[in-house]
Design an enzyme around this catalytic site. Structure first.
Site, PDB file in Angstrom:
ATOM      1  N   GLY A 146      49.149  43.456  -0.229  1.00 54.67           N
ATOM      2  CA  GLY A 146      48.826  43.974   1.084  1.00 54.67           C
ATOM      3  C   GLY A 146      47.502  44.706   1.081  1.00 54.67           C
ATOM      4  O   GLY A 146      46.973  45.067   0.025  1.00 54.67           O
ATOM      5  N   CYS A 147      46.972  44.944   2.274  1.00 59.37           N
ATOM      6  CA  CYS A 147      45.668  45.605   2.378  1.00 59.37           C
ATOM      7  C   CYS A 147      45.734  47.059   1.929  1.00 59.37           C
ATOM      8  O   CYS A 147      44.912  47.517   1.121  1.00 59.37           O
ATOM      9  CB  CYS A 147      45.128  45.489   3.799  1.00 59.37           C
ATOM     10  SG  CYS A 147      46.311  45.975   5.076  1.00 59.37           S
ATOM     11  N   TYR A 148      46.707  47.811   2.433  1.00 64.61           N
ATOM     12  CA  TYR A 148      46.851  49.195   1.993  1.00 64.61           C
ATOM     13  C   TYR A 148      47.108  49.295   0.481  1.00 64.61           C
ATOM     14  O   TYR A 148      46.481  50.103  -0.213  1.00 64.61           O
ATOM     15  CB  TYR A 148      48.006  49.872   2.740  1.00 64.61           C
ATOM     16  CG  TYR A 148      47.682  50.379   4.125  1.00 64.61           C
ATOM     17  CD1 TYR A 148      46.600  51.218   4.370  1.00 64.61           C
ATOM     18  CD2 TYR A 148      48.500  50.043   5.205  1.00 64.61           C
ATOM     19  CE1 TYR A 148      46.329  51.687   5.646  1.00 64.61           C
ATOM     20  CE2 TYR A 148      48.237  50.512   6.486  1.00 64.61           C
ATOM     21  CZ  TYR A 148      47.146  51.340   6.696  1.00 64.61           C
ATOM     22  OH  TYR A 148      46.893  51.815   7.957  1.00 64.61           O
ATOM     23  N   THR A 150      46.233  47.250  -1.898  1.00 67.53           N
ATOM     24  CA  THR A 150      45.033  46.900  -2.660  1.00 67.53           C
ATOM     25  C   THR A 150      44.109  48.096  -2.797  1.00 67.53           C
ATOM     26  O   THR A 150      43.675  48.447  -3.905  1.00 67.53           O
ATOM     27  CB  THR A 150      44.287  45.732  -1.989  1.00 67.53           C
ATOM     28  OG1 THR A 150      45.113  44.567  -2.009  1.00 67.53           O
ATOM     29  CG2 THR A 150      42.982  45.426  -2.705  1.00 67.53           C
ATOM     30  N   ALA A 151      43.792  48.737  -1.683  1.00 69.28           N
ATOM     31  CA  ALA A 151      42.909  49.900  -1.724  1.00 69.28           C
ATOM     32  C   ALA A 151      43.519  51.028  -2.540  1.00 69.28           C
ATOM     33  O   ALA A 151      42.859  51.655  -3.375  1.00 69.28           O
ATOM     34  CB  ALA A 151      42.606  50.372  -0.304  1.00 69.28           C
TER      35      ALA A 151
END
Length: 343
Positions: A146-148, A150-151
């Site tokens: 997911g995007c969150y 990953t960061a």
């Protein structure tokens, strides 16, 4: 290699089109949606004169016979069903949804949807490229993070792997641009609600919480539950994940910056900022970079980690292609060395 994309009318699918159109090794073989017999340039007018491919029906058997890889850019609850239809065919799969990231029982609890089978889920490799390169290279099925996560995970990984932080004191304050909510209309993402506004949502209930915790425990089995708060920024692209951790011992900012630089020296898409320099979302927009800035508060013994990505690139389509590159034996940077859009 020939690539097919399912779910092309969403933002993640559109970003895959942008990347693969100029990729030196992948050729877009077919694009698919539940809305077929429509030119993609009718859906996305910015593609007029660039790409006029027709959207086709979703037919796994036909796609498997004509393509080497399929990207599933479909919503959660749909991708799992499609992955199950592709998994025993002669085709590689990268799923951009959350359907393959968690065991079936946890998926149902957090996503409130029926899961695909654990048999399919267990075949998937978690595609956090910088930390799972070897597994990605030999896999036929990738669960794109997911995007969150990953960061957040790229920011936390070095100190978690080295056991430098307390196991039960991770607090993550994460903010996303509106494109992270997808293309479907909703009140919270409408212009009047989101513009000149800043709001929290899914407080302590976001479905990416168990995904982050699961990977932290892979790196350090002693890690405990996190506090994870998500907020909506009035911008189109970008994620900033600010993590607060308690250090076990006294370390300087300089020492930890050096640790991060060493950890990611072979990771071309992770840029560690020097001491006193902190990233902003604009500085990675349109690119596959993750920029990380650090600071140790010697007064409290806490460390602040600021990690930024473009949610549609490193948080979705960019990382998907990065993984696909490795699956076919290419350099992970192939077709992805875009300079960030600035300003």
């Amino acid at each position: 290699m020939k690539a097919s994309i399912i779910g092309t009318t969403g933002y993640g699918g559109a970003e895959l089109l942008r990347i693969l159109k100029n990729h030196p090794e992948f050729e877009i073989s077919s694009i698919h949606s539940t809305r077929d017999n429509l030119a993609i340039s009718d859906e996305y007018p910015h593609l007029i004169g660039i790409m006029n491919n027709q959207l086709q029906k979703i037919e796994p058997e036909k796609i498997s016979e004509s393509s080497d890889i399929v990207f599933l850019a479909t919503p959660s609850g749909v991708s799992g069903e499609l992955a199950a239809q592709f998994v025993n065919k002669n085709i590689k799969i990268v799923d951009l949804s959350g359907d393959l990231r968690l065991p079936a029982s946890e998926y149902k609890q957090w996503y409130k949807k029926d899961p695909t089978s654990d048999e399919v889920i267990n075949q998937a490799v978690y595609g956090l490229t910088e930390w799972n390169r070897d597994q990605v290279k030999t896999s036929h099925l990738i669960s794109n993070p997911g995007c969150y996560p990953t960061a957040t995970l790229l920011g936390l990984a070095p100190v978690v792997v080295e056991h430098l932080i307390e196991k039960d004191q991770i607090i993550i304050d994460a903010k996303s641009g509106i494109s992270g909510a997808g293309r479907s209309l909703s009140r919270t993402s409408s212009y009047a609600e989101a513009n000149e506004n800043f709001s929290a949502y899914k407080v302590n209930q976001h479905q990416h919480t168990p995904e982050i915790e699961q990977q932290l425990k892979v790196w350090n089995k002693e890690m405990e539950a996190i506090t994870f708060t998500t907020q909506l920024l009035p911008i189109t692209r970008g994620i900033m994940a600010t993590s607060y951790v308690k250090l076990k011992e006294n370390y300087s900012t300089k020492q930890l910056v050096e640790l991060y630089e060493h950890t990611y020296q072979q990771s071309p898409f992770v840029r560690v900022r020097p001491v006193g320099n902190y990233p902003s979302v604009k500085e990675v927009a349109g690119s596959n970079y993750c920029d990380i800035g650090l600071h140790v508060d010697e007064r409290t013994g806490r460390m602040t980690i600021i990690s930024v990505i473009d949610n549609l690139m490193k948080g979705a389509a960019g990382q998907a292609v990065q993984n696909a590159n490795l699956m076919f034996g290419m350099e992970e940077t192939t077709g992805l060395e875009m300079t960030p859009l600035y300003p």
